[in-house]
Design a protein around this motif. Structure first.
Motif, short mmCIF file in Angstrom:
data_model
loop_
_atom_site.label_atom_id
_atom_site.label_comp_id
_atom_site.label_asym_id
_atom_site.label_seq_id
_atom_site.Cartn_x
_atom_site.Cartn_y
_atom_site.Cartn_z
N LEU A 57 0.81 -1.22 0.00
CA LEU A 57 0.00 0.00 0.00
C LEU A 57 0.85 1.27 0.00
CD1 LEU A 57 -2.87 -1.00 2.47
CD2 LEU A 57 -3.05 -0.62 0.02
N SER A 58 1.83 1.34 0.89
CA SER A 58 2.65 2.55 0.97
C SER A 58 3.46 2.75 -0.30
CB SER A 58 3.57 2.49 2.19
OG SER A 58 4.41 1.34 2.13
N GLU A 59 3.99 1.67 -0.83
CA GLU A 59 4.76 1.76 -2.08
C GLU A 59 3.86 2.17 -3.25
OE1 GLU A 59 4.90 -0.58 0.07
OE2 GLU A 59 6.99 -1.16 0.51
N SER A 60 2.63 1.65 -3.25
CA SER A 60 1.67 1.99 -4.30
C SER A 60 1.36 3.49 -4.26
CB SER A 60 0.37 1.20 -4.12
OG SER A 60 0.60 -0.17 -4.17
N LEU A 61 1.12 3.99 -3.07
CA LEU A 61 0.79 5.40 -2.91
C LEU A 61 1.95 6.30 -3.30
CD1 LEU A 61 -1.43 7.32 -2.06
CD2 LEU A 61 -0.61 7.17 0.29
N ALA A 62 3.15 5.90 -2.90
CA ALA A 62 4.34 6.68 -3.24
C ALA A 62 4.57 6.68 -4.75
CB ALA A 62 5.56 6.10 -2.52
N TYR A 63 4.33 5.54 -5.38
CA TYR A 63 4.54 5.43 -6.84
C TYR A 63 3.57 6.32 -7.60
CZ TYR A 63 5.23 3.42 -11.46
OH TYR A 63 5.52 3.26 -12.78
N ILE A 64 2.29 6.27 -7.22
CA ILE A 64 1.30 7.04 -7.96
C ILE A 64 1.50 8.55 -7.76
CG2 ILE A 64 -0.60 7.23 -6.30
CD1 ILE A 64 -2.45 6.29 -8.64
N ARG A 65 1.98 8.93 -6.56
CA ARG A 65 2.27 10.34 -6.33
C ARG A 65 3.44 10.81 -7.19
NH1 ARG A 65 1.82 10.52 0.32
NH2 ARG A 65 -0.44 10.95 0.42
N LYS A 66 4.43 9.96 -7.35
CA LYS A 66 5.64 10.33 -8.09
C LYS A 66 5.43 10.35 -9.60
CE LYS A 66 10.50 9.01 -8.76
NZ LYS A 66 11.56 8.07 -8.35
N HIS A 67 4.73 9.34 -10.11
CA HIS A 67 4.68 9.15 -11.56
C HIS A 67 3.33 9.47 -12.22
CE1 HIS A 67 8.63 7.26 -11.62
NE2 HIS A 67 8.25 6.46 -10.62
N VAL A 68 2.25 9.47 -11.46
CA VAL A 68 0.93 9.56 -12.08
C VAL A 68 0.22 10.88 -11.82
CG1 VAL A 68 -1.34 8.47 -12.27
CG2 VAL A 68 0.70 7.05 -11.97
N THR A 69 0.35 11.41 -10.65
CA THR A 69 -0.39 12.63 -10.32
C THR A 69 -0.04 13.80 -11.23
OG1 THR A 69 1.27 13.11 -8.60
CG2 THR A 69 -0.79 12.03 -7.91
N THR A 70 1.16 13.80 -11.80
CA THR A 70 1.55 14.87 -12.73
C THR A 70 0.74 14.83 -14.01
OG1 THR A 70 3.32 13.46 -13.59
CG2 THR A 70 3.91 15.00 -11.84
N MET A 71 0.12 13.68 -14.28
CA MET A 71 -0.69 13.53 -15.49
C MET A 71 -2.18 13.66 -15.19
SD MET A 71 1.23 10.16 -17.04
CE MET A 71 3.01 9.96 -16.95
N ALA A 72 -2.52 13.98 -13.94
CA ALA A 72 -3.92 13.97 -13.52
C ALA A 72 -4.78 14.95 -14.29
CB ALA A 72 -4.01 14.28 -12.02
N ASN A 73 -4.22 16.07 -14.70
CA ASN A 73 -5.02 17.08 -15.43
C ASN A 73 -5.57 16.54 -16.74
OD1 ASN A 73 -4.55 18.96 -13.43
ND2 ASN A 73 -2.77 19.85 -14.45
N TYR A 74 -4.86 15.55 -17.33
CA TYR A 74 -5.26 15.02 -18.63
C TYR A 74 -6.03 13.70 -18.50
CZ TYR A 74 -1.62 18.33 -19.97
OH TYR A 74 -0.85 19.46 -20.10
N HIS A 75 -5.88 13.03 -17.34
CA HIS A 75 -6.51 11.71 -17.17
C HIS A 75 -7.15 11.61 -15.79
CE1 HIS A 75 -4.08 10.57 -20.68
NE2 HIS A 75 -3.03 11.05 -20.04
N MET A 76 -7.93 12.61 -15.41
CA MET A 76 -8.47 12.70 -14.05
C MET A 76 -9.30 11.48 -13.67
SD MET A 76 -8.59 14.17 -11.21
CE MET A 76 -7.87 15.80 -11.54
N THR A 77 -10.20 11.04 -14.56
CA THR A 77 -11.07 9.90 -14.24
C THR A 77 -10.25 8.64 -13.98
OG1 THR A 77 -12.85 10.82 -15.59
CG2 THR A 77 -12.99 8.47 -15.05
N ASP A 78 -9.26 8.39 -14.84
CA ASP A 78 -8.43 7.19 -14.67
C ASP A 78 -7.61 7.27 -13.38
OD1 ASP A 78 -9.29 6.01 -17.01
OD2 ASP A 78 -7.76 6.98 -18.23
#
Length: 240
Positions: A57-78
């Motif tokens: 869980l902690s690794e998953s959360l850290a990964y998504i914060r590092k690599h995915v949240t920067t793309m949230a503006n374009y893929h918010m639903t996903d």
């Protein structure tokens, strides 16, 4: 080499490994942006899913914060669906989270990679060899190809493997008709004239001579009737 590198990426994706695909995305990031590719984002989501699958869980959360949240503006639903996955285990029956855990997603990633790779390098989904073979087969295909009664042993489109290829191809356009003997597969012309049997079926002179060589009779392959040869009732056919 384009084909070697793409093969390496697809092989690794088939094994459940995104590393090579992400490396490829990094090397081609500018070009992928021009075609509005979502591949890198989907790969990042998949890596997050795999961490969540392992219960990290902690690794998953850290990964998504590092690599995915920067793309949230374009893929918010996903991104929102991915974040909600933190609350659902692998055995969930609730959609769309059940689908996010599905192994079929790897095949979707392979298909997405191939599509982007073809676009980047101006390639087609079919190989050049396949396209050329289909073009050649289409030039020979007629409405009689493949039928049992009109089967020609020397016609590529009447025989495998080209018959299977020709099924979905259009017929060729022939301005002049060509008569082909269904027994020998040879063209019937002034040197090998078509001969009509009393049964009404037509075969080449060479075919009749070949059948009559030992017994002096010819057997109609379609009706099973036998006739003496030569025979005044077996005549040449003239086409005007």
């Amino acid at each position: 080499d384009v084909f070697l590198s793409s093969s390496k990426v697809t092989e690794n994706l088939a094994k459940g490994d995104c590393a090579e695909a992400l490396k490829w995305c990094s090397e081609n990031r500018r070009r992928l942006a021009k075609i509005d590719s979502k591949l890198e984002f989907k790969l990042r989501i998949q890596e997050f899913v795999e961490l969540r699958r392992k219960g990290l869980l902690s690794e998953s959360l850290a990964y998504i914060r590092k690599h995915v949240t920067t793309m949230a503006n374009y893929h918010m639903t996903d991104v929102q669906q991915a974040m909600a996955l933190l609350a659902f285990d692998v055995d969930t029956t609730c959609e769309p989270y059940k689908s996010l855990y599905s192994p079929d997603r790897w095949q979707d990633l392979i298909a997405m990679f191939k599509t982007d790779n073809y676009l980047l390098h101006g390639l087609t989904h079919e190989s050049a060899l396949s396209i050329l073979v289909k073009a050649g087969v289409s030039c020979m295909k007629t409405q009689y190809c493949g039928g049992e009664e009109q089967h020609n042993p020397n016609c590529p489109t009447c025989n495998e493997p080209f018959h299977a290829i020709s099924k979905e191809l259009p017929f060729s356009h022939h301005v002049h008709s060509i008569l082909v003997c269904s027994v020998t597969g040879e063209i019937m012309n002034e040197h090998n004239p078509p001969m009509v049997l009393p049964s009404g079926n037509v075969y080449s002179q060479k075919a009749l001579e070949m059948m009559a060589r030992e017994t002096g009779t010819v057997k109609d392959p379609r009706t099973g009737e036998e006739f003496m040869y030569p025979n005044p009732d077996i005549r040449k056919v003239f086409i005007m």
